[in-house]
Motif scaffolding. Structure first.
Motif, mmCIF file in Angstrom:
data_model
loop_
_atom_site.group_PDB
_atom_site.id
_atom_site.type_symbol
_atom_site.label_atom_id
_atom_site.label_comp_id
_atom_site.label_asym_id
_atom_site.label_seq_id
_atom_site.Cartn_x
_atom_site.Cartn_y
_atom_site.Cartn_z
ATOM 1 N N ALA A 318 0.924 -1.336 -0.096
ATOM 2 C CA ALA A 318 0.043 -0.303 0.012
ATOM 3 C C ALA A 318 1.034 1.459 -0.026
ATOM 4 N N VAL A 319 1.883 1.308 0.645
ATOM 5 C CA VAL A 319 2.717 2.432 0.783
ATOM 6 C C VAL A 319 3.398 2.614 -0.478
ATOM 7 N N VAL A 320 4.151 1.563 -1.193
ATOM 8 C CA VAL A 320 4.335 1.737 -2.491
ATOM 9 C C VAL A 320 3.572 2.435 -3.603
ATOM 10 N N ALA A 321 2.279 1.865 -3.480
ATOM 11 C CA ALA A 321 1.273 2.096 -4.278
ATOM 12 C C ALA A 321 0.847 3.644 -4.093
ATOM 13 N N VAL A 322 0.789 4.051 -2.909
ATOM 14 C CA VAL A 322 0.354 5.274 -2.464
ATOM 15 C C VAL A 322 1.427 6.380 -2.874
ATOM 16 N N SER A 323 2.812 5.867 -2.729
ATOM 17 C CA SER A 323 3.844 6.865 -3.182
ATOM 18 C C SER A 323 3.953 7.118 -4.616
ATOM 19 N N PHE A 324 3.495 6.277 -5.474
ATOM 20 C CA PHE A 324 3.526 6.638 -6.933
ATOM 21 C C PHE A 324 2.236 7.495 -6.971
ATOM 22 N N ILE A 325 1.059 7.277 -6.337
ATOM 23 C CA ILE A 325 -0.156 8.118 -6.551
ATOM 24 C C ILE A 325 0.111 9.533 -5.932
ATOM 25 N N VAL A 326 0.517 9.673 -4.818
ATOM 26 C CA VAL A 326 0.805 11.238 -4.365
ATOM 27 C C VAL A 326 1.925 11.598 -4.975
ATOM 28 N N GLY A 327 3.089 11.012 -5.410
ATOM 29 C CA GLY A 327 4.036 11.678 -5.944
ATOM 30 C C GLY A 327 3.727 12.291 -7.133
ATOM 31 N N TYR A 328 2.711 11.418 -7.955
ATOM 32 C CA TYR A 328 2.383 11.988 -9.338
ATOM 33 C C TYR A 328 1.262 13.375 -9.143
ATOM 34 N N ARG A 329 0.799 13.199 -8.078
ATOM 35 C CA ARG A 329 -0.291 14.526 -7.754
ATOM 36 C C ARG A 329 0.534 15.641 -7.027
ATOM 37 N N LEU A 330 1.548 15.580 -6.512
ATOM 38 C CA LEU A 330 2.454 16.283 -6.102
ATOM 39 C C LEU A 330 3.251 17.014 -7.274
ATOM 40 N N GLU A 331 3.580 16.309 -8.238
ATOM 41 C CA GLU A 331 4.377 16.874 -9.407
ATOM 42 C C GLU A 331 3.286 17.879 -10.211
ATOM 43 N N LYS A 332 2.076 17.373 -9.932
ATOM 44 C CA LYS A 332 1.013 18.095 -10.988
ATOM 45 C C LYS A 332 0.722 19.642 -10.291
ATOM 46 N N GLN A 333 0.652 19.432 -8.746
ATOM 47 C CA GLN A 333 0.252 20.570 -7.986
ATOM 48 C C GLN A 333 1.505 21.669 -7.640
#
Length: 425
Positions: A318-333
């Motif tokens: 879950a941590v690995v999956a969330v890291s990709f999701i959150v990392g993508y959103r942070l790059e967008k924001q």
């Protein structure tokens, strides 16, 4: 395999996040200049706990060299850092036992000191810390601090549970799958007659590790799989030393940054260090064998119930999956040059330059490129993306050749993007 190493790895992620805040690049650069053994010792000790993989250590080493670190200190940092890290040490403890977890950073310390000493004594002359290439001003503003200006806890959690899992998550899971397949499909000790100990077994494992481009943490489950096949602890340690410390990109960077003689000394140090440390660990087995797992892939904690092991494995995934999701959103924001109105949509203007950067593989790479470009005269804003492999530079009187050279000095390849079609490609 995942459940066994997950609690240690998650704690390692937290410690890595704390180190990312407490140990700034400016702090490392400040202590690694000058001649003598003290900078070499500091570089080795700095490198052992830092969670930098074999790819991200390259630009960091190039950066500290350009900011005044001696060739010997830079070599020591390159030797010790990729072999270990606070996360990989904890994973080593979980899969390979406490003896290997202690011996591994000791091996990194020994190889770092020996390599730095050899470069100090026999490396190229005339490229010391006071040469022209090293006199690059250190950027200490918030744009170059390596972390955005925000709450300390947020920075720790962002690095520990977003940036780092995103960088190493895929190779880590691949390593676990490979180790699990070995343990499930291949009989235990199948290769013991060939890898059970001795000089040849250690040399074979060292040679096996050289072409593998894997980080210190992801190499641990693979080493556990080799031990399941019958490799001795010393042979597995040789793989753990040679794998993360040697790859084509590292050798190329050392050759260019420090000279071919230093590159040769680096390879000699890795080879001798892996052989000597492997033999030393095997020699200690009669005294510490009770603290080693019977086979790396079968080692487990008897006190942990099955449901807890599975829960830890699910948590790590879950941590690995969330890291990709959150990392993508942070790059967008993240504020960019375009949405701040600094530049137009055009590829090149008087104030904007797009560069294609080849060789970036993780967040560390992108951050180092960004920090380096920010030190170039006239640069006001830099955006770097690993996904697109591009850097957008904004400023006045931008020197194309100087910007490309700054990236090239880090060990990457760079070129100016000429038009919008080229940018989309």
């Amino acid at each position: 395999m995942l459940g066994q190493m997950s609690p240690y790895l998650l704690f390692g992620f937290l410690m890595a996040g704390i180190l990312s805040v407490c140990v700034s690049p400016a702090l490392v650069e400040r202590h690694l200049g000058g001649r003598g053994l003290m900078p070499v010792l500091k570089a080795t000790l700095f490198g052992i706990p830092l969670p930098l993989c074999s790819c991200s250590v390259i630009p960091v080493s190039a950066s500290i060299r350009r900011h005044g670190a001696s060739p010997a200190a830079t070599s020591s940092f390159l030797l010790s850092t990729p072999q270990t890290g606070v996360d990989s040490i904890l994973v080593t403890w979980s899969l390979l036992g406490p003896v290997m977890a202690v011996f591994r950073p000791v091996a990194a310390l020994v190889t770092g000191l020996i390599g730095g000493g050899l470069v100090q004594a026999f490396g190229e002359r005339g490229n010391g810390p006071n040469d022209q290439e090293s006199n690059v001003p250190v950027c200490t503003e918030s744009c170059c601090s390596g972390q955005p200006s925000s709450n300390v806890v947020a920075r720790v959690l962002r690095y520990g549970f977003v940036t780092l899992p995103r960088d190493i998550g895929i190779p880590l899971l691949v390593g676990a799958v490979v180790a699990g397949a070995i343990a499930s499909l291949v009989p235990a000790d199948a290769l013991k007659p060939y890898l059970g100990g001795g000089v040849m077994a250690i040399v074979v494992m060292m040679i096996a590790g050289i072409p593998i481009y894997v980080c210190a943490t992801a190499s641990v489950p693979i080493a556990a799989g080799f031990m399941h096949l019958g490799a001795s602890p010393g042979a597995a340690l040789a793989f753990l030393i040679a794998g993360p410390a040697t790859n084509a990109a590292t050798i190329t960077t050392i050759w260019k940054l420090l000279g071919r003689r230093t590159a040769g000394l680096y390879l000699v140090t890795v080879a001798i260090g892996a052989l000597v440390c492997g033999l030393a660990l095997d020699g200690l087995m009669p005294f510490v064998g009770d603290y080693m797992p019977k086979t790396g892939a079968q080692h487990h904690h008897e006190m942990a119930p099955d449901w807890t092991v599975h829960l830890w494995a699910i948590t790590l995934l879950a941590v690995v999956a969330v890291s990709f999701i959150v990392g993508y959103r942070l790059e967008k924001q993240r504020p960019s040059a375009q949405n701040e109105g600094l530049v137009s949509d055009d590829t090149t203007t008087d104030r904007q330059l797009r560069l294609r950067v080849q060789g970036m593989t993780c967040g560390h790479c992108a951050e180092t490129v960004r920090r380096t470009l920010a030190t170039v005269d006239g640069v006001e804003h830099v955006d770097v993306s690993v996904g697109t492999g591009q850097a957008i530079v904004v400023g006045d009187q931008l020197d194309h050749e100087q910007l490309v050279a700054a990236i090239t000095d880090l060990g990457y390849r760079a070129e100016v993007i000429a038009d919008e079609t080229d940018a989309r490609c």
